[in-house]
Design an enzyme around this catalytic site. Structure first.
Site, PDB file in Angstrom:
ATOM      1  CB  ALA A  63      75.887  13.842 -50.692  1.00 31.79           C
ATOM      2  N   GLY A 108      73.879  14.778 -45.826  1.00 33.87           N
ATOM      3  CA  GLY A 108      75.178  15.399 -45.578  1.00 33.87           C
ATOM      4  C   GLY A 108      75.043  16.819 -45.032  1.00 33.87           C
ATOM      5  CD  GLU A 111      75.854  12.421 -42.525  1.00 35.21           C
ATOM      6  OE1 GLU A 111      75.767  12.689 -43.733  1.00 35.21           O
ATOM      7  OE2 GLU A 111      76.157  11.289 -42.108  1.00 35.21           O
ATOM      8  CD  GLU A 131      72.019  10.248 -45.172  1.00 34.93           C
ATOM      9  OE1 GLU A 131      71.017  10.173 -44.427  1.00 34.93           O
ATOM     10  OE2 GLU A 131      72.897  11.105 -45.031  1.00 34.93           O
TER      11      GLU A 131
HETATM   12  N1  DAK Z   1      71.283  16.402 -54.830  1.00 37.82           N
HETATM   13  C1  DAK Z   1      71.137  16.925 -56.073  1.00 37.82           C
HETATM   14  N2  DAK Z   1      70.186  17.797 -56.403  1.00 37.82           N
HETATM   15  C2  DAK Z   1      69.336  18.175 -55.442  1.00 37.82           C
HETATM   16  C3  DAK Z   1      69.428  17.678 -54.119  1.00 37.82           C
HETATM   17  C4  DAK Z   1      70.460  16.757 -53.814  1.00 37.82           C
HETATM   18  N3  DAK Z   1      70.642  16.259 -52.601  1.00 37.82           N
HETATM   19  N4  DAK Z   1      68.420  18.219 -53.395  1.00 37.82           N
HETATM   20  C5  DAK Z   1      67.749  19.041 -54.229  1.00 37.82           C
HETATM   21  N5  DAK Z   1      68.304  19.014 -55.456  1.00 37.82           N
HETATM   22  C6  DAK Z   1      67.881  19.741 -56.641  1.00 37.82           C
HETATM   23  C7  DAK Z   1      66.612  19.114 -57.227  1.00 37.82           C
HETATM   24  O1  DAK Z   1      66.922  17.999 -58.023  1.00 37.82           O
HETATM   25  C8  DAK Z   1      66.067  20.278 -58.018  1.00 37.82           C
HETATM   26  O2  DAK Z   1      66.793  20.401 -59.218  1.00 37.82           O
HETATM   27  P1  DAK Z   1      66.035  20.347 -60.659  1.00 37.82           P
HETATM   28  O3  DAK Z   1      65.344  19.028 -60.702  1.00 37.82           O
HETATM   29  O4  DAK Z   1      65.092  21.515 -60.608  1.00 37.82           O
HETATM   30  O5  DAK Z   1      67.146  20.500 -61.647  1.00 37.82           O
HETATM   31  C9  DAK Z   1      66.424  21.485 -57.158  1.00 37.82           C
HETATM   32  O6  DAK Z   1      67.485  21.063 -56.290  1.00 37.82           O
HETATM   33  C10 DAK Z   1      65.261  21.968 -56.291  1.00 37.82           C
HETATM   34  O7  DAK Z   1      64.787  20.851 -55.569  1.00 37.82           O
HETATM   35  P2  DAK Z   1      63.261  20.325 -55.667  1.00 37.82           P
HETATM   36  O8  DAK Z   1      62.639  20.720 -56.956  1.00 37.82           O
HETATM   37  O9  DAK Z   1      63.267  18.879 -55.316  1.00 37.82           O
HETATM   38  O10 DAK Z   1      62.593  21.203 -54.513  1.00 37.82           O
HETATM   39  P3  DAK Z   1      61.410  20.769 -53.555  1.00 37.82           P
HETATM   40  O11 DAK Z   1      61.056  21.983 -52.794  1.00 37.82           O
HETATM   41  O12 DAK Z   1      60.325  20.064 -54.310  1.00 37.82           O
HETATM   42  O13 DAK Z   1      62.060  19.703 -52.548  1.00 37.82           O
HETATM   43  C11 DAK Z   1      63.745  18.796 -51.106  1.00 37.82           C
HETATM   44  C12 DAK Z   1      63.125  20.065 -51.729  1.00 37.82           C
HETATM   45  C13 DAK Z   1      65.004  19.240 -50.334  1.00 37.82           C
HETATM   46  C14 DAK Z   1      62.760  18.185 -50.085  1.00 37.82           C
HETATM   47  C15 DAK Z   1      64.065  17.781 -52.201  1.00 37.82           C
HETATM   48  O14 DAK Z   1      64.853  18.433 -53.192  1.00 37.82           O
HETATM   49  C16 DAK Z   1      64.828  16.582 -51.711  1.00 37.82           C
HETATM   50  O15 DAK Z   1      64.250  15.660 -51.140  1.00 37.82           O
HETATM   51  N6  DAK Z   1      66.146  16.576 -51.976  1.00 37.82           N
HETATM   52  C17 DAK Z   1      66.991  15.454 -51.628  1.00 37.82           C
HETATM   53  C18 DAK Z   1      67.323  15.498 -50.176  1.00 37.82           C
HETATM   54  C19 DAK Z   1      68.111  14.286 -49.773  1.00 37.82           C
HETATM   55  O16 DAK Z   1      67.674  13.142 -49.856  1.00 37.82           O
HETATM   56  N7  DAK Z   1      69.317  14.557 -49.304  1.00 37.82           N
HETATM   57  C20 DAK Z   1      70.199  13.544 -48.801  1.00 37.82           C
HETATM   58  C21 DAK Z   1      71.167  13.260 -49.878  1.00 37.82           C
HETATM   59  S1  DAK Z   1      72.061  11.812 -49.485  1.00 37.82           S
HETATM   60  C22 DAK Z   1      78.434   8.251 -48.611  1.00 37.82           C
HETATM   61  C23 DAK Z   1      78.342   9.223 -49.559  1.00 37.82           C
HETATM   62  C24 DAK Z   1      77.408  10.197 -49.421  1.00 37.82           C
HETATM   63  C25 DAK Z   1      76.539  10.225 -48.378  1.00 37.82           C
HETATM   64  C26 DAK Z   1      76.596   9.207 -47.483  1.00 37.82           C
HETATM   65  C27 DAK Z   1      77.525   8.209 -47.591  1.00 37.82           C
HETATM   66  N8  DAK Z   1      79.459   7.240 -48.639  1.00 37.82           N
HETATM   67  C28 DAK Z   1      79.906   6.752 -49.870  1.00 37.82           C
HETATM   68  C29 DAK Z   1      80.177   6.956 -47.458  1.00 37.82           C
HETATM   69  C30 DAK Z   1      75.582  11.298 -48.239  1.00 37.82           C
HETATM   70  C31 DAK Z   1      74.329  11.179 -48.503  1.00 37.82           C
HETATM   71  C32 DAK Z   1      73.383  12.288 -48.637  1.00 37.82           C
HETATM   72  O17 DAK Z   1      73.558  13.416 -48.236  1.00 37.82           O
END
Ligand code: DAK
Length: 256
Positions: A63, A108, A111, A131
């Site tokens: 997400a 997400g 998921e 998360e």
């Molecule tokens: N959201 C927004 N931007 C993201 C992103 C994300 N999840 N993942 C990557 N990006 C963006 C980065 O910010 C970066 O953008 P700029 O800063 O250059 O503008 C670009 O994509 C490239 O990423 P990185 O520069 O970070 O690239 P790296 O190779 O260094 O790292 C990475 C890749 C995938 C390991 C890293 O980007 C990362 O850790 N990303 C976050 C992954 C993450 O934590 N995903 C889980 C998200 S939480 C709910 C609502 C929602 C949810 C659950 C419950 N309720 C209300 C019920 C869902 C939760 C999730 O999915």
């Protein structure tokens, strides 16, 4: 383009495309993927679906954290409902779905992949439910579907630690069915999808319904509780700290 749909005979390939954010899901992207699956579901000529991500790095990095960071409880609950609608669209798709996981499948993104019937991965695939490090529990079905897929112990390890699982380990624990080179991942997925498509659509549908009865008896009520409970995380301090830390590219500090 947010989502691309192409067809190979009776197989549709749906490609999620938001490369500037590693295909992370903001509101528009979630809606676009739901609309694409719905559109394909309505097509009588399509009998199976391959779902993948654009590019060589990500299926979907989860997400959109930059969108979620400032949501309050109501906004979080609303976003959670939308995410559930996305994973439901995949899980309840009229045609079977094969997820071709071509890189990061985080939060997400993981998921969505586990809502599909079958998963193939490329060697660079990475699965995780990170998360809890962002101050929220998984909220798009992960707490219900992952334990059924990999067993309660491994699901607990992944969900409580946020540890990343690479393609080889994913294969070993049953999270994916097979690993294919990145260059031929979609092709291999289409090949399996075509095998499914060649079978009786009514028998395939009945078999899927029966498998859901075997494994998903409790999923509906579990998902409802998940959706209800997790919006609350957006009222507390940890979601703000966890997501701000990501946006500010630092480690979060969670107080007791
Ligand atoms: N959201 C927004 N931007 C993201 C992103 C994300 N999840 N993942 C990557 N990006 C963006 C980065 O910010 C970066 O953008 P700029 O800063 O250059 O503008 C670009 O994509 C490239 O990423 P990185 O520069 O970070 O690239 P790296 O190779 O260094 O790292 C990475 C890749 C995938 C390991 C890293 O980007 C990362 O850790 N990303 C976050 C992954 C993450 O934590 N995903 C889980 C998200 S939480 C709910 C609502 C929602 C949810 C659950 C419950 N309720 C209300 C019920 C869902 C939760 C999730 O999915």
């Amino acid at each position: 383009m947010a989502v691309d749909i192409s067809t190979r005979d009776s197989v549709a390939v749906i490609t999620m495309s938001r490369p500037e954010a590693l295909n992370a899901f903001n509101v528009e992207q979630i809606q676009a993927v739901i609309d694409s699956v719905t559109q394909v579901n309505d097509r009588a000529d399509i009998r199976s679906i391959v779902l993948t991500g654009e590019g060589e790095r990500a299926f979907a990095a989860g997400a959109d954290i930059k969108y979620m960071v400032d949501l309050d409880g109501a906004g979080g609950a609303e976003f959670g409902r939308l995410g559930h609608a996305l994973t439901r669209a995949v899980a309840e798709s009229r045609q079977p779905v094969i997820a071709a996981v071509n890189g990061f499948a985080l939060g997400g993104g993981c998921e969505v992949a586990i809502a599909a019937d079958i998963r193939f991965a490329s060697p660079n695939a990475v699965f995780a439910q990170p998360e809890v490090g962002l101050g929220i529990p998984p909220g798009w079905g992960g707490t219900q579907r992952l334990p059924r897929l990999v067993g309660p112990g491994m699901a607990a390890e992944m969900i409580l630690s946020g540890r990343r699982v690479g393609a080889d380990e994913a294969l070993r624990i049953g999270l994916v069915n097979a690993i294919h080179p990145l260059e031929t991942l979609v092709e291999a997925s289409v090949e399996l999808a075509a095998q499914i498509a060649a079978n009786s659509p009514r028998a395939v549908a009945a078999a899927r319904d029966l498998m859901k009865l075997a494994f998903n008896g409790q999923t509906a009520s579990g998902l409802a509780t998940e959706a209800e409970l997790f919006g609350e995380a957006f009222n507390g301090p940890d979601q703000k700290e966890g997501m701000r830390a990501f946006v500010e590219k630092r480690k979060p500090i969670f107080e007791n």
